[in-house]
Design a protein around this motif. Structure first.
Motif, mmCIF file in Angstrom:
data_model
loop_
_atom_site.group_PDB
_atom_site.id
_atom_site.type_symbol
_atom_site.label_atom_id
_atom_site.label_comp_id
_atom_site.label_asym_id
_atom_site.label_seq_id
_atom_site.Cartn_x
_atom_site.Cartn_y
_atom_site.Cartn_z
ATOM 1 N N UNK A 194 0.817 -1.097 -0.049
ATOM 2 C CA UNK A 194 -0.086 -0.027 -0.024
ATOM 3 C C UNK A 194 0.730 1.431 0.024
ATOM 4 N N UNK A 195 0.210 2.265 -0.730
ATOM 5 C CA UNK A 195 1.017 3.601 -0.769
ATOM 6 C C UNK A 195 -0.048 4.661 -0.482
ATOM 7 N N UNK A 196 0.365 5.948 -0.291
ATOM 8 C CA UNK A 196 -0.584 7.015 0.100
ATOM 9 C C UNK A 196 -0.984 7.725 -1.075
ATOM 10 N N UNK A 197 -2.207 8.254 -1.323
ATOM 11 C CA UNK A 197 -2.549 9.036 -2.415
ATOM 12 C C UNK A 197 -1.898 10.472 -2.212
ATOM 13 N N UNK A 198 -1.781 10.688 -0.973
ATOM 14 C CA UNK A 198 -1.294 11.994 -0.619
ATOM 15 C C UNK A 198 0.065 12.331 -0.799
ATOM 16 N N UNK A 199 0.967 11.169 -1.133
ATOM 17 C CA UNK A 199 2.325 11.546 -1.320
ATOM 18 C C UNK A 199 2.892 10.651 -0.238
ATOM 19 N N UNK A 200 4.389 10.490 -0.157
ATOM 20 C CA UNK A 200 5.191 9.563 0.757
ATOM 21 C C UNK A 200 4.717 10.151 1.927
ATOM 22 N N UNK A 201 4.292 9.231 3.006
ATOM 23 C CA UNK A 201 4.209 9.529 4.242
ATOM 24 C C UNK A 201 5.694 9.655 5.126
ATOM 25 N N UNK B 182 -10.869 -21.339 0.514
ATOM 26 C CA UNK B 182 -12.045 -21.508 0.295
ATOM 27 C C UNK B 182 -13.257 -20.099 0.290
ATOM 28 N N UNK B 183 -12.505 -19.187 0.444
ATOM 29 C CA UNK B 183 -13.045 -17.802 0.152
ATOM 30 C C UNK B 183 -13.805 -17.701 -1.026
ATOM 31 N N UNK B 184 -14.877 -17.046 -0.825
ATOM 32 C CA UNK B 184 -15.803 -17.049 -2.273
ATOM 33 C C UNK B 184 -15.517 -15.566 -2.765
ATOM 34 N N UNK B 185 -15.483 -15.303 -4.252
ATOM 35 C CA UNK B 185 -15.124 -14.251 -4.883
ATOM 36 C C UNK B 185 -16.434 -13.451 -4.980
ATOM 37 N N UNK B 186 -16.124 -12.161 -4.424
ATOM 38 C CA UNK B 186 -17.484 -11.203 -4.299
ATOM 39 C C UNK B 186 -17.473 -10.442 -5.655
ATOM 40 N N UNK B 187 -16.294 -10.471 -6.472
ATOM 41 C CA UNK B 187 -16.237 -9.385 -7.658
ATOM 42 C C UNK B 187 -15.196 -8.317 -7.415
ATOM 43 N N UNK B 188 -15.061 -7.529 -8.496
ATOM 44 C CA UNK B 188 -14.154 -6.640 -8.525
ATOM 45 C C UNK B 188 -14.603 -5.176 -8.205
ATOM 46 N N UNK B 189 -13.713 -4.770 -7.388
ATOM 47 C CA UNK B 189 -13.933 -3.309 -6.796
ATOM 48 C C UNK B 189 -12.904 -2.186 -7.598
ATOM 49 N N UNK B 190 -13.419 -1.649 -8.369
ATOM 50 C CA UNK B 190 -12.738 -0.487 -9.234
ATOM 51 C C UNK B 190 -11.702 0.492 -8.335
ATOM 52 N N UNK B 191 -10.678 0.802 -8.514
ATOM 53 C CA UNK B 191 -9.718 1.629 -7.752
ATOM 54 C C UNK B 191 -9.842 1.467 -6.507
ATOM 55 N N UNK B 192 -9.872 0.192 -5.862
ATOM 56 C CA UNK B 192 -10.406 0.144 -4.317
ATOM 57 C C UNK B 192 -9.244 0.494 -3.614
ATOM 58 N N UNK B 193 -7.803 0.379 -3.581
ATOM 59 C CA UNK B 193 -6.826 0.704 -2.882
ATOM 60 C C UNK B 193 -5.640 1.449 -3.540
ATOM 61 N N UNK B 194 -4.766 2.148 -2.987
ATOM 62 C CA UNK B 194 -3.831 2.836 -3.415
ATOM 63 C C UNK B 194 -2.672 1.955 -3.490
ATOM 64 N N UNK B 195 -2.295 1.343 -4.257
ATOM 65 C CA UNK B 195 -1.207 0.503 -4.398
ATOM 66 C C UNK B 195 -0.096 0.651 -5.093
ATOM 67 N N UNK B 196 1.268 0.648 -4.698
ATOM 68 C CA UNK B 196 2.511 0.925 -5.836
ATOM 69 C C UNK B 196 2.127 2.248 -6.436
ATOM 70 N N UNK B 197 1.804 3.133 -5.821
ATOM 71 C CA UNK B 197 1.760 4.475 -6.480
ATOM 72 C C UNK B 197 0.382 4.898 -7.204
ATOM 73 N N UNK B 198 -0.548 4.011 -7.317
ATOM 74 C CA UNK B 198 -1.757 4.234 -8.184
ATOM 75 C C UNK B 198 -3.027 3.636 -7.499
ATOM 76 N N UNK B 199 -4.184 4.039 -7.713
ATOM 77 C CA UNK B 199 -5.347 3.434 -7.418
ATOM 78 C C UNK B 199 -5.610 2.104 -8.229
ATOM 79 N N UNK B 200 -5.659 1.099 -7.412
ATOM 80 C CA UNK B 200 -5.757 -0.260 -8.228
ATOM 81 C C UNK B 200 -6.849 -0.977 -8.041
ATOM 82 N N UNK B 201 -7.425 -1.780 -9.104
ATOM 83 C CA UNK B 201 -8.703 -2.576 -8.833
ATOM 84 C C UNK B 201 -8.203 -3.883 -7.865
#
Length: 206
Positions: free
Chosen positions: A48-55, A165-184
């Protein structure tokens, strides 16, 4: 002692046939920092990264203090993964599993996140570690729902939730800020009543 007795009690040791999950301590500083550095390229696409810049940088002890406070508040818990069979008196650290965004009340839900040393990936250790944490969350914390959010490109992590055995509940668009970008992310979840045995028994059977 760095951690309060209460926080230590709230993050108990969890043990399986191969693993010891325990709370990080001040004595782990050099080993933990070296492990993260050795795996920096391996983990960078999923960190995870911060969308506000490096903490602002925090020290290892400041990180431990924050984790201790989260455990006392009941908002999060974190365990280091160790392999006792390699060295019983000082088992080496190989990764980490965390429970975050804990909600009680009508929801009783939380999210699980994890990472493991590249040299120990692919041996079923992470599903085993997650199984210990799932059982703790359902049995001791009395949570009802657990979820794991994974980038669709993360094949290794997808194998973990498949094993659990976790069930797949589907895709969340731009869910978390990872490696410098909002990632699905794909969301995988499990409710307590869907698990007919302990999770540790489930993965041993499968």
């Amino acid at each position: 002692m760095f951690f309060s007795r209460r926080a230590k009690h709230l993050v108990p040791d969890l043990v399986s046939d191969r693993l010891l999950l325990r709370q990080l301590a001040a004595r782990d500083e050099a080993e933990w920092i070296n492990l993260r550095y050795a795996n920096s390229k391996w983990l960078k696409p999923w960190d995870p990264t911060s969308p506000m810049g490096p903490p602002a940088a925090i020290t290892f002890r400041e990180m431990l203090k924050a984790k201790d406070e989260a455990a006392v508040e009941g908002s999060g818990y974190s365990w280091a993964l160790a392999l006792p069979q390699l060295h019983q008196s000082q088992p080496p650290l190989i990764g980490q599993v965390s429970v975050s965004s804990v909600q009680y009340g009508a929801a009783r839900t939380a999210s699980i996140g994890y990472w493991i040393d590249r040299n120990h990936a692919g041996f079923g250790l992470m599903p085993e570690a997650c199984a210990l944490v799932v059982d703790h969350c359902f049995e001791q914390l009395q949570l009802h729902r657990l979820e794991i959010n994974i980038r669709p490109e993360n094949a290794a992590s997808l194998r973990v939730v498949d094993k659990l055995g976790f069930r797949d509940e589907g895709l969340r668009k731009g869910y978390l800020h990872i490696d410098g970008q909002w990632r699905d992310h794909r969301t995988f979840a499990l409710n307590r009543e869907e698990l007919k045995t302990t999770m540790l028994e489930h993965i041993y059977e499968h």
